[in-house]
Write an enzyme that holds these catalytic residues in place. Sequence first.
Site: not given
Length: 552
Positions: A32, A258, A268
């Site tokens: 994204e 992850r 983020k």
Amino acid sequence: MEEYGSNFIHDIIDEDIKNGFSERIHTRFPPEPNGYLHIGSAKAIWINSGTAKKYGGLFNLRYDDTNPVKEDDEYVQAIEEDLRWLGAEPNGGIYYGSDYFDQCYEFAVKLIKDGKAYVCDLNAEQMRQYRGTLTEPGKESPYRNRSVEENLALFERMKNGEFPDGSCTLRARIDMASPNMNLRDPAIYRIVRAHHHRQGDKWCIYPLYDFAHPIQDALEGITHSLCSIEFENHRPLYDWVVDNIGFEKKPHQYEFARLNVTYTVMSKRYLKKLVDEGLVDGWDDPRMPTLCGLRRRGYTPTSILEFVKTAGVSKNYSVVDIGLLEHCIRDELNLTAPRRIAVTEPLKVTITNYPEDQVEYFEVSNNPNDASAGTRKVPFTRELFIERSDFMEVPVPKYFRLKPGGEVRLMGSYVIKCEDFVKDENGEVVELRCTYDPYTNGRNPEDGHKIKGTIHWLSASHCVEADVALYDKLFTIENVSDIPEDKTYDDYLNPASKKILTGCKLEESMSDVKAGERFQFVRLGYFCKDSKNENTYNQIVTLKDSWQKAKK
């Protein structure tokens, strides 16, 4: 192929091929564009691009730009730059999720016509209440049984901007009693009036990720949709979308754990907060876990990918020691980085019995681990600089460096003895007065002197000045995801994470170093010429390898 090793994902692919799977392997990385990529992103990139490369397949970069509120072209450009810097060539193409908005809309209309989607007027709070809990089923929306005609008309009006933001959504009609919360009639379209970085103001309704993503994968011919483990519970919805839209070739989703690293935050949103509030010097601050920050600090793509590879691929949650990342870059630079001398906190030394106008040159190795790197000549003169920490007026026990009346070997050259020292008005030692033994010139290791201490040095008249930035961990807590409920990330920011040393002395050969060049400063660590501050060297990593010692 052996370069990428094997893992449970590759085992699945190998089994598929063994059982007759004949399509070309096709993967994608779908970031994204709402921030910069970080070390965690490197794992997803390595898994997706490496899998495609291992099997001779295709790898796409696809921007997940379905949320116009947070996206920006700055991030779009930075993501591609970081991807290519890591060596992950998107040989399958570069795409944008927003380019599929027309198809997504048409597929949503298809679901409505098939009786599998409806417009719901519940607001966000009401939808949460109707959704149920992990132990109790959800309750059907009072708008769930609207007719196909009414839903088509309402969805058209949503698209035409006739309703305010948040007033209604398009929801998939699945199962409000499903044990999987993601299947309880999830929203697949919402109203958001925001300028899109690519589509402008064409749309005021946007598909949600769980609806758009499987459509994008199917349209691009993705065979293996590899994503992080938090999407595991979303996989049934992914499959529902693919099945009910009716794609002939169906991608399948596989999940991996992850990458979590000690003393590091991967959010983020929080990293952006650090930037926006000026707590760091931008996304590329060398303390940040962003790829641009690591690049500016001096990390190499190969060291980052080696870190990811060594950390491994599994489905189990774990936190990887940041010492492994430091080990990977240290291991590489030990073999490749030229050696140079730097004195970061200089203390003047005058060799009183050395001729004032004499310059002598000593030959030293550019890299003892690489004979092809050759040698260079370092000048020796009457006035030198040494590290302030290499002298103690009142030495502690077992101190083998310079002290009053003590001797030390100047690396690669002479043995000197401290005869006296000079203090300023504040009582700080500002100069050492030493003598040298001309028969201990470093060219004869069997010169008879048994000296325990060896220190580095520079000629005071043959050096250049620079700043050196020393870095420590950005956070003081090892497992940042384990903070108490009454605390925030801010409570664990390390106030000593950055220290700038000014007036440092470097070899005169470093007067024309280019940004990004890496060196080992002898006895101090590995450093990189900063890309933004012309006369600054960033500390990449120290010489000490705590991770390797812990392994033993």
